[in-house]
Design a protein around this motif. Structure first.
Motif, mmCIF file in Angstrom:
data_model
loop_
_atom_site.group_PDB
_atom_site.id
_atom_site.type_symbol
_atom_site.label_atom_id
_atom_site.label_comp_id
_atom_site.label_asym_id
_atom_site.label_seq_id
_atom_site.Cartn_x
_atom_site.Cartn_y
_atom_site.Cartn_z
ATOM 1 N N LEU A 484 0.828 -1.211 0.000
ATOM 2 C CA LEU A 484 0.000 0.000 0.000
ATOM 3 C C LEU A 484 0.857 1.254 0.000
ATOM 4 O O LEU A 484 0.574 2.225 -0.718
ATOM 5 N N ILE A 485 1.913 1.262 0.819
ATOM 6 C CA ILE A 485 2.832 2.409 0.845
ATOM 7 C C ILE A 485 3.500 2.581 -0.515
ATOM 8 O O ILE A 485 3.616 3.696 -1.037
ATOM 9 N N LEU A 486 3.944 1.459 -1.089
ATOM 10 C CA LEU A 486 4.585 1.509 -2.403
ATOM 11 C C LEU A 486 3.630 2.072 -3.449
ATOM 12 O O LEU A 486 4.013 2.928 -4.260
ATOM 13 N N ALA A 758 -0.330 3.894 5.362
ATOM 14 C CA ALA A 758 0.165 3.970 3.981
ATOM 15 C C ALA A 758 0.100 5.398 3.450
ATOM 16 O O ALA A 758 1.022 5.864 2.757
ATOM 17 N N ILE A 759 -0.967 6.126 3.787
ATOM 18 C CA ILE A 759 -1.118 7.506 3.309
ATOM 19 C C ILE A 759 -0.074 8.414 3.944
ATOM 20 O O ILE A 759 0.594 9.206 3.263
ATOM 21 N N LEU A 764 5.048 11.140 3.326
ATOM 22 C CA LEU A 764 6.378 11.498 3.820
ATOM 23 C C LEU A 764 7.479 11.056 2.858
ATOM 24 O O LEU A 764 8.540 11.683 2.798
ATOM 25 N N ILE A 765 7.245 9.983 2.114
ATOM 26 C CA ILE A 765 8.202 9.546 1.097
ATOM 27 C C ILE A 765 8.126 10.440 -0.130
ATOM 28 O O ILE A 765 9.146 10.817 -0.721
ATOM 29 N N LEU A 770 9.459 15.091 -4.331
ATOM 30 C CA LEU A 770 8.907 16.173 -5.149
ATOM 31 C C LEU A 770 9.572 17.505 -4.850
ATOM 32 O O LEU A 770 9.756 18.334 -5.755
ATOM 33 N N MET A 771 9.938 17.731 -3.604
ATOM 34 C CA MET A 771 10.628 18.974 -3.263
ATOM 35 C C MET A 771 11.980 19.055 -3.967
ATOM 36 O O MET A 771 12.361 20.108 -4.479
ATOM 37 N N ALA A 772 12.709 17.923 -3.994
ATOM 38 C CA ALA A 772 13.994 17.901 -4.687
ATOM 39 C C ALA A 772 13.809 18.152 -6.181
ATOM 40 O O ALA A 772 14.550 18.933 -6.800
#
Length: 823
Positions: A484-486, A758-759, A764-765, A770-772
């Motif tokens: 789910l996290i993936l 997962a959300i 957090l992942i 996206l910031m980078a």
């Protein structure tokens, strides 16, 4: 032992089916990506324009760093011309009987909307063309047209070339026609004027005796490395530079996707087999207690995994071939690869994918059973009944290392060039997801600790049981949460990276467009249109532009590289375009001047006044002085050059767009300047930008979408497997007084906890990734995240968690608990 393994697995078919499905889809994806990669490496395009010539000599469309034999090189976007004097050398090669020069260039034919190739009539035999009506051209005002163009002998046609719109008389019609590359033939002198490369030709068609392959080898030895010699199916690569770019795109896309797919497959398949093995901990412990050695247990589980993998590979290989062929066809239909490209299907990607599937299954199964087979039988029996709380030292250290690498890579990307930041996004996601998978039990217990009080107060029975179960079965729930996290992280990164780049590109393009009208035509706008526009009453400024690509001699991570960059050639002063200059002045964009975007200046390490080296679209090396640095590189290209420089080294030799400023009543008068001229206002330009961005995003979404579907299937598969194996647990709860409704309530709260984890973990992942990317590309660390899209991903994640647990729970609760607990 293998017979015993499958005998004990009859009651756990759900877990075996889950492992089977995970492997089948993983291997199919690897096959499809391998097919794309091999199709690029072994690309063959049937020759059309050069079908009659056994050997074709053309320019080098790929360049490498001088002196660096390890450099794979870069494809050049513009056709590379070669000296006409090479004909004398080729004629002297043994076995050569005839050498035919070719000068090919795009032209526009009024009333025909497609691409038309202008050629000299002497090169008609390369196809071969023959006159079906009329005669060959004799004067500059005469042409022979391709039969597919539908023109008649004696008809007057208007042809647009780099020297303007000219009227010609059709003196002949040639066939058989080429629908994909229709030709218009001129006299040799007129073709030379339109080609505008004195002393140069596009290619040579070489005719000779004997085998064409041997003839090509002799020609290649005589000419050396300054040109490329084609024979057989490779002759098609000489006809169009986009064939080289399409081939390179397939190789790059296939290679990058294979690495991503394999890493995702390893995570998903390892989770599936790990969950299946953990459900058999009691059986494994009992086998150890009655005398089975650790080696026998490992061998039993490993062989069982190989059998399951072998069964999964059988349907996966044809499924992957079909999927890869369909994907290739979609690329070809959208124009991302030339029409003549055909997919290559050979045993290599099939065997490679099968090996990956078998090895992944074997390693995953043996890794999952490692501890149960190693510890004492009494400890194994105890851990089978009650899950061990702590993480193994190796798993903990490895998880922390991946976490540190993900954070470090994210930080480095914040200061890297835009392309490097974009390429590192997938690596950051996979590093952090792997860390989350390894440290999953910690995350599950942390989530239970943070949400336990609130959940317990909200639902005293179901909520309390869910929190207690989450704390005591953290490893099992971590196996459920990982896919789910993936899925959440990979989907969010893919969609929001594209939305960030697309939003920045559109914004910069619209903000930089200061023109009241933008003029376009195919294949381009000759100089006379710009001159006529400047003479119109009410016009205050006209800027001519032409797009291309250049290769910059830059340094990346300490190593010299040839970096492809979008380039624009424009006339100055640029009345209709504002590039957002932050230093220097575009008024100095003349002679040997060049302007760079802020991102390109960082890649070159250059400031105003310094000289940089680069290669133009046709490979010409130049050294130019930086006269300005600007901000809107995404909208208008990272390199700005004088208009004549880019135009003279482009295939069309004409302007791509005219940016016109003036009064509000000019549209009709501008449209009347030339037939087929499109006049766009600012709103039309914005719509065109969005359409182009959607088209460029489509390729990534197609292939990445298949990966996301695979992950979603794996999520459902894992959740169903995990829930279906809890029949005895649910039966015990019912025997001690729990109702079906309370058990379902517990499962709902567990699904909510796992989905919420997962959300949060996925967000957090995704955030540092996206910031980078955003900082590296736009200079701002704030990505563009459409809220509705984010809400849709959250909803789908929770819905999957609920549906994949509640549906099998209802099935597991059917029947009498006393009967079920004995199963």
């Amino acid at each position: 032992m293998l017979r015993l393994a499958f005998a004990t697995s009859r009651g756990r078919m759900i877990s075996l089916v889950g492992s089977f499905l995970a492997l089948m889809f993983a291997v199919a994806l690897v096959v499809s990506c391998g097919l794309l990669l091999e199709s690029g490496i072994r690309a063959r395009i049937p020759a059309e324009r050069y079908a009659a010539a056994p050997v074709v000599v053309a320019g080098q469309q790929r360049v490498t760093l001088v002196g660096d034999e390890t450099d794979p090189g870069q494809s050049l976007p513009e056709p590379v011309v070669i000296p006409a004097t090479l004909a004398e050398k080729i004629t002297k090669v043994p076995g050569v009987t005839k050498v035919v020069p070719e000068t090919a260039f795009p032209v526009g034919l009024t009333g025909f909307g497609g691409r038309v190739v202008g050629r000299s009539w002497e090169s008609a035999g390369l196809t071969p063309y023959r006159l079906v009506r009329g005669r060959a051209p004799v004067t500059a005002g005469e042409v022979v047209t391709d039969a597919t163009l539908g023109r008649k002998v004696g008809e007057k046609v208007q042809v647009t070339g780099r020297d303007g719109l000219r009227e010609h008389v059709v003196t002949g019609v040639a066939g058989p026609g080429l629908a994909g590359q229709p030709s218009v033939f001129f006299t040799a002198e007129r073709a030379g004027e339109l080609f505008a490369r004195p002393g140069k030709v596009s290619a040579f068609g070489v005719f000779g005796d004997g085998d064409s392959g041997l003839l090509a080898e002799r020609v290649e030895r005589a000419l050396g490395d300054s040109v490329t010699v084609y024979s057989g199916d490779q002759r098609g690569l000489a006809e169009n530079p986009s064939a080289h770019e399409g081939r390179e795109a397939l190789i790059g896309l296939g290679a990058s996707l294979i690495s991503i797919v394999i890493m995702i497959a390893v995570l998903v398949v390892s989770g599936a087999f790990g969950l299946a093995v953990r459900q058999r901990d009691r059986e494994i412990a009992l086998l150890r207690a009655v005398g089975a050695t650790p080696g026998q247990v490992r061998a039993m589980i490993g062989r069982q995994a190989l059998v399951v993998a072998a069964l999964a590979v059988v349907p996966a290989l044809p499924l992957g071939a079909v999927l890869g062929t369909w994907t290739f066809g979609q690329f070809r239909a959208r124009g991302m690869v030339p029409e003549g490209f055909a997919p290559v299907i050979s045993p290599f990607p099939l065997l490679g994918a099968a090996a990956v599937g078998l090895l992944t299954a074997w390693l995953a199964a043996r890794g999952a059973v490692r501890r149960a087979a190693r510890i004492k039988p009494t400890e194994a029996l105890g851990e089978a009944m009650v899950e061990r709380e702590g993480l193994g030292r190796g798993r903990m250290i490895t998880g922390l290392v991946f976490l540190a690498l993900g954070v470090a890579t994210s930080g480095l990307s914040m200061v890297a060039a835009g392309e490097t930041a974009a390429m590192s996004a997938s690596a950051i996601v996979l590093l952090l997801v792997t860390a989350a998978a390894l440290l999953g039990p910690w995350l599950v217990r942390l989530a239970a600790g943070l949400a336990g009080g609130l959940v317990g107060r909200t639902s005293p029975v179901g909520g309390y049981l869910a929190v207690a179960n989450t704390r005591t079965a953290a490893k099992r729930l971590a196996s459920v949460a990982t896919p789910l996290i993936l899925m959440f992280a990979f989907t969010s990164t893919t969609l929001f990276a594209q939305s960030t780049l697309g939003h920045a590109t559109t914004t910069q393009t619209l903000e930089g467009n200061r023109a009241d009208y933008v003029l376009e035509a195919s294949p381009g706008l000759p100089p006379e249109v710009a001159g006529a526009a400047r003479d119109l009453p009410g016009v205050t400024g006209v800027t001519e532009t032409v797009r291309s690509k250049v290769l910059g001699d830059t340094v990346e991570l300490g190593d010299p590289v040839l970096m492809p960059m979008e380039a624009i050639g424009l006339t100055v002063p640029a009345h209709g375009i504002d590039l957002g200059v932050v230093s220097g002045s575009l008024d100095r964009l003349r002679d040997d001047g060049i302007a760079l975007s802020r991102m390109a200046a960082g890649s070159f390490g250059a400031t105003v006044g310094q000289r940089i080296r680069l290669r133009l679209g046709d490979g010409t090396r130049v050294s130019r002085t930086v006269v300005a640095i600007y901000e809107r590189g995404l909208g208008y290209g990272d390199v700005a050059l004088p208009y004549t420089v880019v135009r003279d080294h482009s295939e069309t030799g004409m302007a791509e767009r005219l940016y016109v400023t003036g009064s509000s009543d000019l549209a009709k008068r501008l449209a009347a300047l030339a037939p087929g001229l499109a006049v766009l206002d600012r709103d039309d330009v914005g719509a065109a930008v969005n359409t182009a961005q959607e088209f460029s995003d489509w390729a990534n979404l197609l292939v990445v979408g298949m990966i996301i579907v695979f992950i979603a299937i794996s999520v459902v598969n894992t959740l169903v497997t995990a829930t279906g194996a809890r029949v005895r647990e649910f039966a015990l709860l019912r025997l001690v007084g729990g109702t079906r409704r309370q058990v379902r309530g517990m499962v709902r709260w567990e699904a909510l906890l796992v989905g919420g984890l997962a959300i949060v973990a996925g967000t957090l992942i995704t955030a540092p990734t996206l910031m980078a990317l955003s900082y590296g590309v736009t200079g701002s660390p704030l990505p563009h995240v459409p809220y509705l899209t984010y809400a849709a991903i959250v909803t789908i994640t929770i819905a999957l968690a609920y549906a994949a647990t509640l549906i099998p729970t209802r099935t597991a609760l059917q029947g009498h608990p006393a009967t079920q607990i004995r199963t």
